[in-house]
Design a protein around this motif. Structure first.
Motif, PDB file in Angstrom:
ATOM      1  N   VAL A  86       1.477   8.712  -7.476  1.00  0.00           N
ATOM      2  CA  VAL A  86       2.294   8.920  -8.672  1.00  0.00           C
ATOM      3  C   VAL A  86       3.764   9.105  -8.286  1.00  0.00           C
ATOM      4  N   SER A  87       3.997   9.912  -7.267  1.00  0.00           N
ATOM      5  CA  SER A  87       5.371  10.162  -6.818  1.00  0.00           C
ATOM      6  C   SER A  87       6.027   8.873  -6.325  1.00  0.00           C
ATOM      7  N   ALA A  88       5.286   8.112  -5.525  1.00  0.00           N
ATOM      8  CA  ALA A  88       5.835   6.876  -4.982  1.00  0.00           C
ATOM      9  C   ALA A  88       6.134   5.867  -6.081  1.00  0.00           C
ATOM     10  N   MET A  89       5.228   5.711  -7.037  1.00  0.00           N
ATOM     11  CA  MET A  89       5.442   4.746  -8.107  1.00  0.00           C
ATOM     12  C   MET A  89       6.598   5.161  -9.012  1.00  0.00           C
ATOM     13  N   THR A  90       6.741   6.450  -9.229  1.00  0.00           N
ATOM     14  CA  THR A  90       7.886   6.938 -10.008  1.00  0.00           C
ATOM     15  C   THR A  90       9.193   6.589  -9.311  1.00  0.00           C
ATOM     16  N   LEU A  91       9.226   6.786  -8.009  1.00  0.00           N
ATOM     17  CA  LEU A  91      10.429   6.470  -7.235  1.00  0.00           C
ATOM     18  C   LEU A  91      10.734   4.973  -7.280  1.00  0.00           C
ATOM     19  N   VAL A  92       9.699   4.154  -7.157  1.00  0.00           N
ATOM     20  CA  VAL A  92       9.891   2.704  -7.195  1.00  0.00           C
ATOM     21  C   VAL A  92      10.450   2.265  -8.548  1.00  0.00           C
ATOM     22  N   VAL A  93       9.848   2.751  -9.624  1.00  0.00           N
ATOM     23  CA  VAL A  93      10.321   2.383 -10.964  1.00  0.00           C
ATOM     24  C   VAL A  93      11.783   2.776 -11.143  1.00  0.00           C
ATOM     25  N   HIS A  94      12.134   3.957 -10.679  1.00  0.00           N
ATOM     26  CA  HIS A  94      13.538   4.408 -10.771  1.00  0.00           C
ATOM     27  C   HIS A  94      14.469   3.464 -10.018  1.00  0.00           C
ATOM     28  N   PRO A 103       0.812  -1.222   0.000  1.00  0.00           N
ATOM     29  CA  PRO A 103       0.000   0.000   0.000  1.00  0.00           C
ATOM     30  C   PRO A 103       0.847   1.273   0.000  1.00  0.00           C
ATOM     31  N   LEU A 104       0.454   2.182  -0.856  1.00  0.00           N
ATOM     32  CA  LEU A 104       1.199   3.425  -1.062  1.00  0.00           C
ATOM     33  C   LEU A 104       0.581   4.582  -0.282  1.00  0.00           C
ATOM     34  N   TRP A 147      -2.168   2.164   3.831  1.00  0.00           N
ATOM     35  CA  TRP A 147      -0.802   2.704   3.809  1.00  0.00           C
ATOM     36  C   TRP A 147      -0.107   2.428   5.146  1.00  0.00           C
ATOM     37  N   GLY A 148       1.089   1.819   5.065  1.00  0.00           N
ATOM     38  CA  GLY A 148       1.806   1.404   6.260  1.00  0.00           C
ATOM     39  C   GLY A 148       2.808   2.403   6.783  1.00  0.00           C
ATOM     40  N   LEU A 149       2.838   3.607   6.217  1.00  0.00           N
ATOM     41  CA  LEU A 149       3.671   4.721   6.689  1.00  0.00           C
ATOM     42  C   LEU A 149       5.166   4.487   6.480  1.00  0.00           C
ATOM     43  N   SER A 150       5.540   3.554   5.601  1.00  0.00           N
ATOM     44  CA  SER A 150       6.953   3.309   5.344  1.00  0.00           C
ATOM     45  C   SER A 150       7.181   3.091   3.855  1.00  0.00           C
ATOM     46  N   LEU A 151       7.627   4.143   3.176  1.00  0.00           N
ATOM     47  CA  LEU A 151       7.942   4.007   1.763  1.00  0.00           C
ATOM     48  C   LEU A 151       9.186   3.139   1.573  1.00  0.00           C
ATOM     49  N   LYS A 152      10.062   3.129   2.561  1.00  0.00           N
ATOM     50  CA  LYS A 152      11.244   2.270   2.502  1.00  0.00           C
ATOM     51  C   LYS A 152      10.839   0.802   2.391  1.00  0.00           C
ATOM     52  N   ALA A 153       9.828   0.402   3.165  1.00  0.00           N
ATOM     53  CA  ALA A 153       9.356  -0.981   3.109  1.00  0.00           C
ATOM     54  C   ALA A 153       8.774  -1.299   1.735  1.00  0.00           C
ATOM     55  N   VAL A 154       8.062  -0.356   1.157  1.00  0.00           N
ATOM     56  CA  VAL A 154       7.487  -0.545  -0.180  1.00  0.00           C
ATOM     57  C   VAL A 154       8.596  -0.779  -1.201  1.00  0.00           C
ATOM     58  N   ILE A 155       9.620   0.053  -1.152  1.00  0.00           N
ATOM     59  CA  ILE A 155      10.715  -0.034  -2.120  1.00  0.00           C
ATOM     60  C   ILE A 155      11.502  -1.327  -1.936  1.00  0.00           C
ATOM     61  N   GLU A 156      11.780  -1.692  -0.699  1.00  0.00           N
ATOM     62  CA  GLU A 156      12.557  -2.903  -0.448  1.00  0.00           C
ATOM     63  C   GLU A 156      11.824  -4.148  -0.932  1.00  0.00           C
ATOM     64  N   ARG A 157      10.530  -4.229  -0.682  1.00  0.00           N
ATOM     65  CA  ARG A 157       9.740  -5.374  -1.162  1.00  0.00           C
ATOM     66  C   ARG A 157       9.729  -5.406  -2.686  1.00  0.00           C
TER      67      ARG A 157
END
Length: 280
Positions: free
Chosen positions: A74-82, A21-22, A28-38
């Motif tokens: 959008v911002s989060a998904m852009t960061l993940v793709v990068h 969840p973004l 949303w789990g309040l951790s974008l780091k966890a999203v990216i790592e997974r």
């Protein structure tokens, strides 16, 4: 659409990274780091297992808006793709659920991603988000304005939805390609994890002409070889997860086994594949 040029294979297998969840989503789990790592772990597992491309989507953001998502998504998904592009060399695609094709195109254009998936490009579908209308005209103009050549893979009579009016698969495929100008069409079953039947797939393939047809859901060890006898490619997620559960991460062993079955056409009985466990 030249599949060899985009995917480097005439029958591409596209593995899906379901993002946790973004920001702004209900869970949303309040951790974008966890999203990216997974996402990084799953992308590496998919690449190591031999898929030909990766599709990134905000799968766990449900319930979805029917059109524009929050800018934070959008911002989060852009960061993940990068981040993923720094790890794998495979073509990457973007699907912004439920039907925010403009944001997907923007992400792809800014990151250099190769393709997007659009649930409803043309026509009107009744969904759990309400009525979703295709916006092919606006999307194609927007892609041109961005100077992008990102390819558009569009669902036909998309899963988790019902068409308004009498459904006609042949007409729907032709409209999506000839009037919606999709670069590729996607045929799925009625829901996530449900495959299209072979008769419908053959009908869609005949209607599509030279435009590639992808299976968008339900490909597994037992049916992928048969599906690829008709389809030009498959998009797969659940079958590649641990124990076949879509809430769990990608299992690299299941990826490599799936790819082997798809490429060699070996019967599933010849493979050592864990039995899927139903979701609780």
């Amino acid at each position: 659409m030249d599949l060899d040029r985009v995917f480097k294979h005439p029958k591409p297998i596209v593995g899906v990274v379901h993002l946790l969840p973004l920001p702004s989503s209900a869970r949303w789990g309040l951790s974008l780091k966890a999203v990216i790592e997974r996402a990084e772990q799953e992308a590496v597992a998919l690449a190591a297992g031999g898929v030909n491309a990766i599709l990134v989507e905000n799968f766990f953001d449900a319930p979805f808006p029917k059109d524009a998502v929050d800018p934070a998504v959008v911002s989060a998904m852009t960061l993940v793709v990068h981040h993923l592009q720094n790890l794998v060399t495979l073509p990457i695609g973007v699907n912004v659920l439920r039907n925010d094709a403009h944001s997907a195109t923007a992400i792809a254009a800014c990151t250099g991603a190769h393709f997007i998936r659009v649930n409803v490009l043309s026509g009107v579908m009744a969904t759990d988000q309400g009525l979703i209308e295709g916006q092919a005209h606006q999307l194609l103009r927007y892609r041109r304005e961005l100077g992008s050549d990102v390819k558009i893979l569009a669902d036909v009579l998309v899963k988790h939805a019902r068409p308004i009016g009498s459904p006609n698969l042949t007409v729907a495929v032709q409209d999506t390609i000839e009037r919606g100008l999709a670069d590729g069409a996607i045929l799925s079953g009625w829901a996530t994890g449900s495959p299209p039947n072979i008769e419908d797939l053959e009908l869609a393939k005949a209607a599509a002409g030279d435009t590639p047809i992808f299976v968008g859901s339900g490909a597994n060890y037992d049916n992928v070889a048969q599906l690829l006898e008709v389809a030009d490619g498959v998009i797969v997620a659940s079958s590649l997860k641990r124990r076949g559960r879509r809430d769990l991460p990608i299992d690299p062993n299941r990826v490599s086994q799936f790819v082997e079955v798809a490429r060699r056409g070996r019967p599933a009985s010849a493979m050592v594949v864990p039995t899927p466990t139903p979701m609780s």
